[in-house]
Design a protein around this motif. Structure first.
Motif, PDB file in Angstrom:
ATOM      1  N   VAL A   1       0.881   4.962   1.301  1.00  0.00           N
ATOM      2  CA  VAL A   1       0.206   5.805   2.288  1.00  0.00           C
ATOM      3  C   VAL A   1       0.813   7.202   2.251  1.00  0.00           C
ATOM      4  O   VAL A   1       2.024   7.359   2.438  1.00  0.00           O
TER       5      VAL A   1
ATOM      6  N   ASP B   1      -9.604  13.857  -1.363  1.00  0.00           N
ATOM      7  CA  ASP B   1      -9.996  12.540  -0.867  1.00  0.00           C
ATOM      8  C   ASP B   1      -9.181  12.103   0.350  1.00  0.00           C
ATOM      9  O   ASP B   1      -9.155  10.923   0.702  1.00  0.00           O
TER      10      ASP B   1
ATOM     11  N   ASP C   1      -2.985   4.926  -2.041  1.00  0.00           N
ATOM     12  CA  ASP C   1      -4.112   4.124  -1.553  1.00  0.00           C
ATOM     13  C   ASP C   1      -4.801   4.767  -0.361  1.00  0.00           C
ATOM     14  O   ASP C   1      -6.027   4.714  -0.231  1.00  0.00           O
ATOM     15  N   VAL C   2      -4.013   5.336   0.515  1.00  0.00           N
ATOM     16  CA  VAL C   2      -4.551   5.986   1.713  1.00  0.00           C
ATOM     17  C   VAL C   2      -3.933   7.371   1.822  1.00  0.00           C
ATOM     18  O   VAL C   2      -2.716   7.529   1.715  1.00  0.00           O
TER      19      VAL C   2
ATOM     20  N   LEU D   1      -7.089   2.860   9.042  1.00  0.00           N
ATOM     21  CA  LEU D   1      -7.404   3.269   7.671  1.00  0.00           C
ATOM     22  C   LEU D   1      -6.684   2.383   6.657  1.00  0.00           C
ATOM     23  O   LEU D   1      -7.265   1.967   5.650  1.00  0.00           O
ATOM     24  N   VAL D   2      -5.422   2.084   6.945  1.00  0.00           N
ATOM     25  CA  VAL D   2      -4.635   1.255   6.028  1.00  0.00           C
ATOM     26  C   VAL D   2      -5.162  -0.179   6.019  1.00  0.00           C
ATOM     27  O   VAL D   2      -5.309  -0.801   4.957  1.00  0.00           O
TER      28      VAL D   2
ATOM     29  N   VAL E   1       0.841  -1.193   0.000  1.00  0.00           N
ATOM     30  CA  VAL E   1       0.000   0.000   0.000  1.00  0.00           C
ATOM     31  C   VAL E   1       0.879   1.246   0.000  1.00  0.00           C
ATOM     32  O   VAL E   1       1.949   1.261   0.596  1.00  0.00           O
TER      33      VAL E   1
ATOM     34  N   ALA F   1     -10.329  -4.292   1.893  1.00  0.00           N
ATOM     35  CA  ALA F   1     -11.305  -4.025   0.838  1.00  0.00           C
ATOM     36  C   ALA F   1     -10.862  -4.549  -0.519  1.00  0.00           C
ATOM     37  O   ALA F   1     -11.624  -4.571  -1.479  1.00  0.00           O
ATOM     38  N   ARG F   2      -9.608  -4.989  -0.606  1.00  0.00           N
ATOM     39  CA  ARG F   2      -9.084  -5.458  -1.893  1.00  0.00           C
ATOM     40  C   ARG F   2      -9.548  -6.878  -2.200  1.00  0.00           C
ATOM     41  O   ARG F   2      -9.728  -7.678  -1.332  1.00  0.00           O
TER      42      ARG F   2
ATOM     43  N   GLU G   1      -8.145  -1.184   6.684  1.00  0.00           N
ATOM     44  CA  GLU G   1      -9.446  -1.202   5.995  1.00  0.00           C
ATOM     45  C   GLU G   1      -9.248  -1.215   4.483  1.00  0.00           C
ATOM     46  O   GLU G   1      -9.968  -1.901   3.748  1.00  0.00           O
ATOM     47  N   LYS G   2      -8.279  -0.458   4.018  1.00  0.00           N
ATOM     48  CA  LYS G   2      -7.985  -0.423   2.582  1.00  0.00           C
ATOM     49  C   LYS G   2      -7.508  -1.785   2.098  1.00  0.00           C
ATOM     50  O   LYS G   2      -7.931  -2.274   1.050  1.00  0.00           O
ATOM     51  N   ARG G   3      -6.630  -2.401   2.883  1.00  0.00           N
ATOM     52  CA  ARG G   3      -6.126  -3.724   2.523  1.00  0.00           C
ATOM     53  C   ARG G   3      -7.264  -4.752   2.483  1.00  0.00           C
ATOM     54  O   ARG G   3      -7.344  -5.582   1.576  1.00  0.00           O
TER      55      ARG G   3
END
Length: 237
Positions: free
Chosen positions: A17, A208, A153-154, A229-230, A15, A236-237, A232-234
């Motif tokens: 960031v 964003d 990504d974040v 936050l990170v 990711v 969601a993939r 959650e991004k991971r």
């Protein structure tokens, strides 16, 4: 200049960031801790601009002359170590981690970093470092989410009250360079105005980005917020 395409990733979990914000908001402490906790690389882009400024001062370049700064922008060789536990920066092979933190450099870095040619050189370096970070990277600065890595990504934008920022920054200064909080607050205000008002890649919150006010938060709370936050991004993939 290109539009900052997302660096290629070599692993699904990688990711990018971006953590932006003005001085004294906790960017460095947060970024290093998040990178260490998540196994990511870390890059302090402010240190690169400080290193460029230190090189200019050391080599007799008039930093108040944008043309002179522009001409010299491509000369120094900056190398950033990206281990969050022990980040390093060298200029032409010499360790610059100490010299770049002097008050002289602090007072002149905004002028140097406002020169478009300097930003072009350093931005390209930052993008190449991010591209090479196979496991992902936390990049902190002032224009990462808006200019350097707009497809990160974040994106996080840290803020804090002027008083809190001044108190933190005063506490970071050592020995004879330590100043009282009022003087530091004034210096930070001037730095903010310079960084936010420059024409090239000003300090700004990306549309964003998630804004986090750190005024009343502990460092650990800020770290946990960004890590969440990170993660959650991971997920969601």
């Amino acid at each position: 200049m290109d539009n900052g395409a997302t660096p290629a990733r070599t692993a699904p979990a990688a990711v990018i960031v971006a953590i932006d914000g003005p001085s004294g908001t906790g960017k460095s402490s947060t970024s290093k801790a998040v990178a260490a906790q998540l196994g990511l690389s870390y890059l302090d882009t402010g240190a690169q601009y400080r290193a460029m400024t230190w090189w200019m001062i050391t080599n007799g370049v008039d930093v108040s002359d944008p043309a002179a700064v522009a001409t010299a922008a491509g000369k120094p060789m900056l190398v950033s170590g990206t281990d969050p536990a022990a980040p390093t920066i060298t200029v032409d092979g010499a360790d610059a981690s100490g010299p770049i933190r002097t008050q002289e450099v602090t007072s002149k870095v905004s002028a140097v970093s406002a020169v478009p040619e300097v930003r072009t050189v350093v931005t390209e370096l930052q993008r190449s470092i991010a591209s090479a970070a196979g496991k992902g990277i936390v990049v902190e600065g002032r224009d990462i989410g808006t200019t350097v890595l707009p497809d990160a990504d974040v994106k996080v934008f840290l803020t804090a009250s002027p008083e809190a920022r001044a108190a933190r920054r005063s506490g970071e200064l050592k020995g004879k360079e330590a100043t009282d909080v009022a003087a530091t607050k004034d210096a930070l205000a001037k730095r903010d105005a310079a960084d936010s008002g420059r024409k090239t890649s000003p300090l700004a919150k990306a549309g964003d980005a998630v804004e986090v006010d750190t005024t009343d938060l502990t460092l650990q709370q800020v770290i946990e917020c960004v890590v969440t936050l990170v993660e959650e991004k991971r997920a969601a993939r």
